[in-house]
Design a protein around this motif. Structure first.
Motif, PDB file in Angstrom:
ATOM      1  N   SER A 137       0.839  -1.191   0.000  1.00 43.42           N
ATOM      2  CA  SER A 137       0.000   0.000   0.000  1.00 43.42           C
ATOM      3  C   SER A 137       0.878   1.247   0.000  1.00 43.42           C
ATOM      4  CB  SER A 137      -0.909   0.002   1.225  1.00 43.42           C
ATOM      5  OG  SER A 137      -0.131   0.233   2.401  1.00 43.42           O
ATOM      6  N   LYS A 138       0.254   2.383  -0.219  1.00 43.81           N
ATOM      7  CA  LYS A 138       1.020   3.628  -0.227  1.00 43.81           C
ATOM      8  C   LYS A 138       1.661   3.884   1.133  1.00 43.81           C
ATOM      9  CE  LYS A 138       0.842   8.377  -1.888  1.00 43.81           C
ATOM     10  NZ  LYS A 138       0.100   9.347  -2.714  1.00 43.81           N
ATOM     11  N   VAL A 139       0.939   3.605   2.202  1.00 44.12           N
ATOM     12  CA  VAL A 139       1.499   3.781   3.537  1.00 44.12           C
ATOM     13  C   VAL A 139       2.671   2.825   3.754  1.00 44.12           C
ATOM     14  CG1 VAL A 139       1.048   3.551   6.011  1.00 44.12           C
ATOM     15  CG2 VAL A 139      -0.629   4.673   4.539  1.00 44.12           C
ATOM     16  N   GLU A 140       2.511   1.579   3.349  1.00 41.77           N
ATOM     17  CA  GLU A 140       3.585   0.600   3.509  1.00 41.77           C
ATOM     18  C   GLU A 140       4.827   1.015   2.718  1.00 41.77           C
ATOM     19  OE1 GLU A 140       0.895  -3.437   4.244  1.00 41.77           O
ATOM     20  OE2 GLU A 140       1.386  -2.785   2.204  1.00 41.77           O
ATOM     21  N   LYS A 141       4.627   1.470   1.496  1.00 41.22           N
ATOM     22  CA  LYS A 141       5.769   1.884   0.680  1.00 41.22           C
ATOM     23  C   LYS A 141       6.451   3.124   1.258  1.00 41.22           C
ATOM     24  CE  LYS A 141       3.600   1.954  -3.327  1.00 41.22           C
ATOM     25  NZ  LYS A 141       3.407   2.107  -4.790  1.00 41.22           N
ATOM     26  N   ALA A 142       5.657   4.073   1.740  1.00 43.50           N
ATOM     27  CA  ALA A 142       6.249   5.281   2.331  1.00 43.50           C
ATOM     28  C   ALA A 142       7.066   4.937   3.568  1.00 43.50           C
ATOM     29  CB  ALA A 142       5.145   6.282   2.667  1.00 43.50           C
ATOM     30  N   ARG A 143       6.526   4.069   4.420  1.00 49.17           N
ATOM     31  CA  ARG A 143       7.266   3.657   5.618  1.00 49.17           C
ATOM     32  C   ARG A 143       8.561   2.940   5.249  1.00 49.17           C
ATOM     33  NH1 ARG A 143       2.106   1.671   9.205  1.00 49.17           N
ATOM     34  NH2 ARG A 143       2.132   3.354  10.731  1.00 49.17           N
ATOM     35  N   ALA A 144       8.474   2.046   4.270  1.00 47.08           N
ATOM     36  CA  ALA A 144       9.666   1.304   3.856  1.00 47.08           C
ATOM     37  C   ALA A 144      10.710   2.243   3.257  1.00 47.08           C
ATOM     38  CB  ALA A 144       9.284   0.222   2.849  1.00 47.08           C
ATOM     39  N   ALA A 145      10.264   3.219   2.482  1.00 48.40           N
ATOM     40  CA  ALA A 145      11.193   4.172   1.880  1.00 48.40           C
ATOM     41  C   ALA A 145      11.885   5.013   2.953  1.00 48.40           C
ATOM     42  CB  ALA A 145      10.456   5.076   0.903  1.00 48.40           C
ATOM     43  N   ALA A 146      11.132   5.425   3.963  1.00 48.30           N
ATOM     44  CA  ALA A 146      11.717   6.207   5.048  1.00 48.30           C
ATOM     45  C   ALA A 146      12.744   5.384   5.820  1.00 48.30           C
ATOM     46  CB  ALA A 146      10.615   6.706   5.975  1.00 48.30           C
ATOM     47  N   ALA A 147      12.411   4.129   6.101  1.00 49.92           N
ATOM     48  CA  ALA A 147      13.342   3.260   6.822  1.00 49.92           C
ATOM     49  C   ALA A 147      14.602   3.009   6.003  1.00 49.92           C
ATOM     50  CB  ALA A 147      12.658   1.942   7.167  1.00 49.92           C
ATOM     51  N   GLN A 148      14.431   2.815   4.700  1.00 49.18           N
ATOM     52  CA  GLN A 148      15.562   2.517   3.821  1.00 49.18           C
ATOM     53  C   GLN A 148      16.483   3.711   3.662  1.00 49.18           C
ATOM     54  OE1 GLN A 148      14.500   0.588   0.041  1.00 49.18           O
ATOM     55  NE2 GLN A 148      15.863   1.990  -1.019  1.00 49.18           N
ATOM     56  N   SER A 149      15.913   4.910   3.568  1.00 44.55           N
ATOM     57  CA  SER A 149      16.702   6.108   3.263  1.00 44.55           C
ATOM     58  C   SER A 149      17.164   6.875   4.498  1.00 44.55           C
ATOM     59  CB  SER A 149      15.875   7.054   2.386  1.00 44.55           C
ATOM     60  OG  SER A 149      14.735   7.520   3.101  1.00 44.55           O
ATOM     61  N   GLY A 150      16.472   6.682   5.625  1.00 46.46           N
ATOM     62  CA  GLY A 150      16.772   7.485   6.799  1.00 46.46           C
ATOM     63  C   GLY A 150      16.215   8.889   6.716  1.00 46.46           C
ATOM     64  N   ALA A 151      15.337   9.138   5.731  1.00 42.60           N
ATOM     65  CA  ALA A 151      14.749  10.458   5.514  1.00 42.60           C
ATOM     66  C   ALA A 151      13.252  10.410   5.793  1.00 42.60           C
ATOM     67  CB  ALA A 151      14.994  10.912   4.078  1.00 42.60           C
ATOM     68  N   VAL A 152      12.664  11.567   6.025  1.00 47.11           N
ATOM     69  CA  VAL A 152      11.210  11.681   6.081  1.00 47.11           C
ATOM     70  C   VAL A 152      10.695  11.779   4.649  1.00 47.11           C
ATOM     71  CG1 VAL A 152       9.302  13.227   6.690  1.00 47.11           C
ATOM     72  CG2 VAL A 152      11.046  12.669   8.379  1.00 47.11           C
ATOM     73  N   ILE A 153       9.700  10.978   4.339  1.00 44.11           N
ATOM     74  CA  ILE A 153       9.158  10.909   2.987  1.00 44.11           C
ATOM     75  C   ILE A 153       7.792  11.576   2.948  1.00 44.11           C
ATOM     76  CG2 ILE A 153       8.462   9.397   1.089  1.00 44.11           C
ATOM     77  CD1 ILE A 153      11.446   9.237   1.686  1.00 44.11           C
ATOM     78  N   VAL A 154       7.624  12.543   2.061  1.00 40.99           N
ATOM     79  CA  VAL A 154       6.310  13.125   1.773  1.00 40.99           C
ATOM     80  C   VAL A 154       5.904  12.581   0.406  1.00 40.99           C
ATOM     81  CG1 VAL A 154       4.981  15.243   1.464  1.00 40.99           C
ATOM     82  CG2 VAL A 154       6.882  15.187   3.097  1.00 40.99           C
ATOM     83  N   TYR A 155       5.131  11.508   0.431  1.00 39.43           N
ATOM     84  CA  TYR A 155       4.726  10.799  -0.793  1.00 39.43           C
ATOM     85  C   TYR A 155       3.461  11.479  -1.295  1.00 39.43           C
ATOM     86  CZ  TYR A 155       4.023   6.474  -3.596  1.00 39.43           C
ATOM     87  OH  TYR A 155       3.864   5.541  -4.604  1.00 39.43           O
ATOM     88  N   LYS A 156       3.641  12.383  -2.267  1.00 39.98           N
ATOM     89  CA  LYS A 156       2.573  13.294  -2.660  1.00 39.98           C
ATOM     90  C   LYS A 156       1.500  12.614  -3.499  1.00 39.98           C
ATOM     91  CE  LYS A 156       5.435  16.330  -4.512  1.00 39.98           C
ATOM     92  NZ  LYS A 156       6.126  17.540  -4.997  1.00 39.98           N
ATOM     93  N   GLY A 157       0.359  13.273  -3.563  1.00 36.36           N
ATOM     94  CA  GLY A 157      -0.758  12.792  -4.360  1.00 36.36           C
ATOM     95  C   GLY A 157      -2.065  13.192  -3.702  1.00 36.36           C
ATOM     96  N   PRO A 158      -3.193  12.708  -4.234  1.00 32.17           N
ATOM     97  CA  PRO A 158      -4.488  13.029  -3.612  1.00 32.17           C
ATOM     98  C   PRO A 158      -4.627  12.453  -2.211  1.00 32.17           C
ATOM     99  CG  PRO A 158      -4.743  11.342  -5.299  1.00 32.17           C
ATOM    100  CD  PRO A 158      -3.345  11.855  -5.424  1.00 32.17           C
TER     101      PRO A 158
END
Length: 233
Positions: A137-158
């Protein structure tokens, strides 16, 4: 949202945002003015001079590396209209080396260099290029991206999702669909940078910026352009 200024505040305690200009200076101009309207006390646009800017945005000659060394800087915003050439890569390296809090958007994301602690603001296409192997899901991908990168992710869209490396995630209130217009993402970068420079932590700054951006769009109404959005911050 960053606190209201008090009687003991001055321009630097309210937050100093440095914006790096690139090949399309109009985009970085939107970011700089948005940062001012979102509460920053001092904004400097580093790079080529942009005509027609509010006089409150500081412009002028100066060595970017030396300007970025200013310890008063609370956030550096870069990416909108940045370009992907050698000059852009050099400026990105300087920004990362400065150790200042970063808000990265657009072309600064394409480079793929992600310093821990930064705030990234990718739309769907940029997210897919940065994190092609992530699924769910979008939430799952955003969390995984943040964990992988060490950054806060603002995954934009509606259904914008903000995720932090530690696992926290927030789903933004629905924002008007008329935000789908050129330059509104550049405005968001400036709004988030202002919140970060004012002292909010990366996750809180990103959430506050996304909220302000959406509410300003509601006030601006259908037919807005990015410049209108700034006026409603």
């Amino acid at each position: 949202i960053a606190r209201e200024p008090g009687s003991g505040d001055h321009k630097y305690t309210r937050g100093y945002v440095a914006v790096l200009a690139g090949e399309m200076p109009g985009a970085s101009a939107l970011t700089a003015v948005a940062a001012l309207r979102a509460g920053a006390g001092y904004v400097r646009l580093i790079g080529q001079h942009v005509a027609g800017m509010p006089h409150a945005v500081v412009q002028g000659p100066g060595d970017p590396e030396a300007l970025l060394a200013d310890a008063r800087i609370g956030a550096v915003a870069l990416g909108p209209g940045f370009g992907r050439g050698a000059d852009a890569a050099r400026l990105l390296d300087m920004a990362i080396a400065s150790g200042r809090p970063l808000v990265l958007d657009a072309d600064a994301l394409i480079a793929g260099r992600i310093p821990a602690g930064a705030i990234l603001t990718p739309h769907e296409g940029e997210f897919a290029r940065l994190f092609p192997a992530l699924t769910g899901s979008k939430v799952e991908k955003a969390r995984a991206a943040a964990a992988q990168s060490g950054a806060v992710i603002v995954y934009k869209g509606p259904d914008t999702v903000v995720a932090a490396p530690g696992g926290r995630a927030a789903i933004a209130p629905p924002a008007p669909h008329w935000l789908a217009s050129a330059g509104t993402g550049d405005v968001l970068t400036g709004v988030i940078a202002a919140q970060r420079a004012a002292g909010l932590q990366p996750f809180e700054a990103a959430c506050a910026g996304v909220w302000l951006h959406g509410r300003a769009a509601e006030r601006a109404g259908p037919g807005l352009i990015a410049d209108d959005l700034i006026a409603h911050l």
